[in-house]
Design an enzyme around this catalytic site. Sequence first.
Site, PDB file in Angstrom:
ATOM      1  N   ASP A   1      38.780  30.908  11.977  1.00 15.87           N
ATOM      2  CA  ASP A   1      37.696  31.866  11.776  1.00 15.87           C
ATOM      3  C   ASP A   1      37.024  31.587  10.431  1.00 15.87           C
ATOM      4  OD1 ASP A   1      36.419  34.522  11.092  1.00 15.87           O
ATOM      5  OD2 ASP A   1      37.355  35.047  13.009  1.00 15.87           O
TER       6      ASP A   1
ATOM      7  N   GLN B   1      28.389  36.190  14.866  1.00 10.74           N
ATOM      8  CA  GLN B   1      28.358  37.263  15.835  1.00 10.74           C
ATOM      9  C   GLN B   1      26.880  37.335  16.205  1.00 10.74           C
ATOM     10  OE1 GLN B   1      27.961  39.819  18.245  1.00 10.74           O
ATOM     11  NE2 GLN B   1      26.845  40.585  16.468  1.00 10.74           N
TER      12      GLN B   1
ATOM     13  N   TYR C   1      22.285  42.706  13.638  1.00  7.83           N
ATOM     14  CA  TYR C   1      22.316  41.244  13.719  1.00  7.83           C
ATOM     15  C   TYR C   1      21.146  40.615  12.951  1.00  7.83           C
ATOM     16  CZ  TYR C   1      21.360  36.672  15.900  1.00  7.83           C
ATOM     17  OH  TYR C   1      21.053  35.352  16.115  1.00  7.83           O
TER      18      TYR C   1
HETATM   19  P1  NAD Z   1      27.280  30.427  20.758  1.00 11.88           P
HETATM   20  O1  NAD Z   1      27.920  31.752  20.962  1.00 11.88           O
HETATM   21  O2  NAD Z   1      27.317  29.438  21.864  1.00 11.88           O
HETATM   22  O3  NAD Z   1      27.857  29.750  19.448  1.00 11.88           O
HETATM   23  C1  NAD Z   1      28.410  30.456  18.378  1.00 11.88           C
HETATM   24  C2  NAD Z   1      29.751  29.793  18.036  1.00 11.88           C
HETATM   25  O4  NAD Z   1      30.306  30.440  16.897  1.00 11.88           O
HETATM   26  C3  NAD Z   1      30.770  29.925  19.177  1.00 11.88           C
HETATM   27  O5  NAD Z   1      31.327  28.667  19.452  1.00 11.88           O
HETATM   28  C4  NAD Z   1      31.801  30.898  18.630  1.00 11.88           C
HETATM   29  O6  NAD Z   1      33.093  30.676  19.157  1.00 11.88           O
HETATM   30  C5  NAD Z   1      31.691  30.643  17.139  1.00 11.88           C
HETATM   31  N1  NAD Z   1      32.127  31.783  16.317  1.00 11.88           N
HETATM   32  C6  NAD Z   1      31.745  33.080  16.455  1.00 11.88           C
HETATM   33  N2  NAD Z   1      32.343  33.834  15.514  1.00 11.88           N
HETATM   34  C7  NAD Z   1      33.105  32.993  14.764  1.00 11.88           C
HETATM   35  C8  NAD Z   1      33.953  33.178  13.646  1.00 11.88           C
HETATM   36  N3  NAD Z   1      34.135  34.385  13.104  1.00 11.88           N
HETATM   37  N4  NAD Z   1      34.590  32.092  13.120  1.00 11.88           N
HETATM   38  C9  NAD Z   1      34.420  30.865  13.667  1.00 11.88           C
HETATM   39  N5  NAD Z   1      33.633  30.633  14.732  1.00 11.88           N
HETATM   40  C10 NAD Z   1      32.970  31.679  15.271  1.00 11.88           C
HETATM   41  O7  NAD Z   1      25.777  30.720  20.321  1.00 11.88           O
HETATM   42  P2  NAD Z   1      24.543  29.742  20.091  1.00 11.88           P
HETATM   43  O8  NAD Z   1      23.472  30.179  21.010  1.00 11.88           O
HETATM   44  O9  NAD Z   1      24.968  28.323  20.086  1.00 11.88           O
HETATM   45  O10 NAD Z   1      24.098  30.177  18.618  1.00 11.88           O
HETATM   46  C11 NAD Z   1      24.404  29.394  17.478  1.00 11.88           C
HETATM   47  C12 NAD Z   1      23.690  29.970  16.253  1.00 11.88           C
HETATM   48  O11 NAD Z   1      22.280  29.976  16.459  1.00 11.88           O
HETATM   49  C13 NAD Z   1      24.086  31.404  15.910  1.00 11.88           C
HETATM   50  O12 NAD Z   1      24.224  31.509  14.514  1.00 11.88           O
HETATM   51  C14 NAD Z   1      22.912  32.227  16.375  1.00 11.88           C
HETATM   52  O13 NAD Z   1      22.758  33.399  15.597  1.00 11.88           O
HETATM   53  C15 NAD Z   1      21.762  31.258  16.173  1.00 11.88           C
HETATM   54  N6  NAD Z   1      20.629  31.564  17.067  1.00 11.88           N
HETATM   55  C16 NAD Z   1      20.717  31.288  18.398  1.00 11.88           C
HETATM   56  C17 NAD Z   1      19.632  31.588  19.220  1.00 11.88           C
HETATM   57  C18 NAD Z   1      19.662  31.276  20.701  1.00 11.88           C
HETATM   58  O14 NAD Z   1      18.627  31.464  21.361  1.00 11.88           O
HETATM   59  N7  NAD Z   1      20.743  30.809  21.269  1.00 11.88           N
HETATM   60  C19 NAD Z   1      18.490  32.196  18.691  1.00 11.88           C
HETATM   61  C20 NAD Z   1      18.459  32.485  17.337  1.00 11.88           C
HETATM   62  C21 NAD Z   1      19.531  32.148  16.512  1.00 11.88           C
END
Ligand code: NAD
Length: 309
Positions: free
Chosen positions: A52, A76, A142
Amino acid sequence: MKSALVTGGAGFIGSHIVDALIDDGFTVSIVDNLATGKERNINPSAHFYKIDIRDEKLSDVFDREKPDIVFHLAAQMDVRKSVEDPSYDADVNVRGAINLLENSKRTGVEKLLFSSTGGAIYGEPETFPVKEDHPIRPLSPYGLTKFVFENYLGLYERLYGFKYTVLRYPNVYGPRQDPHGEAGVVAIFSQQMLTGVQPKIFGDGNKTRDYVFIEDIVKANMICIEKGEGEILNLGWGKEVKDIEIFEAVRDAVGANVEPFFAEPRLGEIERISLDASKAEKIIGWKPTIPLKEGVRRAVEFYRNLLAK
Ligand code: NAD
């Protein structure tokens, strides 16, 4: 050879960034607690640490891997969950991120690239498409915690000369996005239509988002290894796409014959957004290239193959 550490590297966007870094010759380590990430997304050439970002043992990973560059994606990222449990949201997105930042500073990391959000930071926009200097009025914890960490990066630059780039993402979509999550309608609709489940649209179908395919988002990250220092950059087409339009795009790609049903809109979600990425074009030479139709086709193809396994 350069070394990169990717938090959230088992997730949707992070795992694609890991693949691109490895293709580019980087030594890559991944920090992910698998809260939403998947083991099957983890590139076997990367060093994987199931931990984490809030854990004090994160310092051992930094001491061992000595990354030159850090990509911070672990978060998150569930808007609704952040409304229901703002303490947890802040714990991961602020306290966890500070733990990462402190370790990056301590071990002399050259640069940190932060995956922020354009969709949740501005709140309900006054002008379209939204530019980076638009007022910041998030409608969810968020969006607020992402903004707080952006500000920590600015602070560490002023205090310690720490280098960073912030990328504010639109709605990113493509292969490996979790169809069981709360976000990612292309993944959710694809999975539902391919398995004969009637998709649900929250609201009346007129909510809008700006959709960019994963490959374009990875490109922006790779460019920012060398460029965009100290900048906050929107990524997006600058085009609004309605929920009902994305529903129809997925339906066309799947070849389904289904109508959505409409449910109550969800607290914390904005009505409309599109992001102006002209600053990114000017400063790092980035603009999106994969049209929605083609991106949705590739995403649906991925889910079709996954379900056939
Ligand atoms: P995702 O949920 O697939 O990836 C997030 C990853 O972070 C996961 O693998 C999860 O296991 C890990 N994680 C969560 N909490 C953790 C912790 N406390 N310690 C270690 N690992 C942890 O989501 P994603 O869509 O790939 O998003 C990745 C990033 O991009 C995020 O920061 C998100 O806020 C940002 N984002 C995504 C989008 C989108 O459209 N998908 C849009 C805006 C911003």
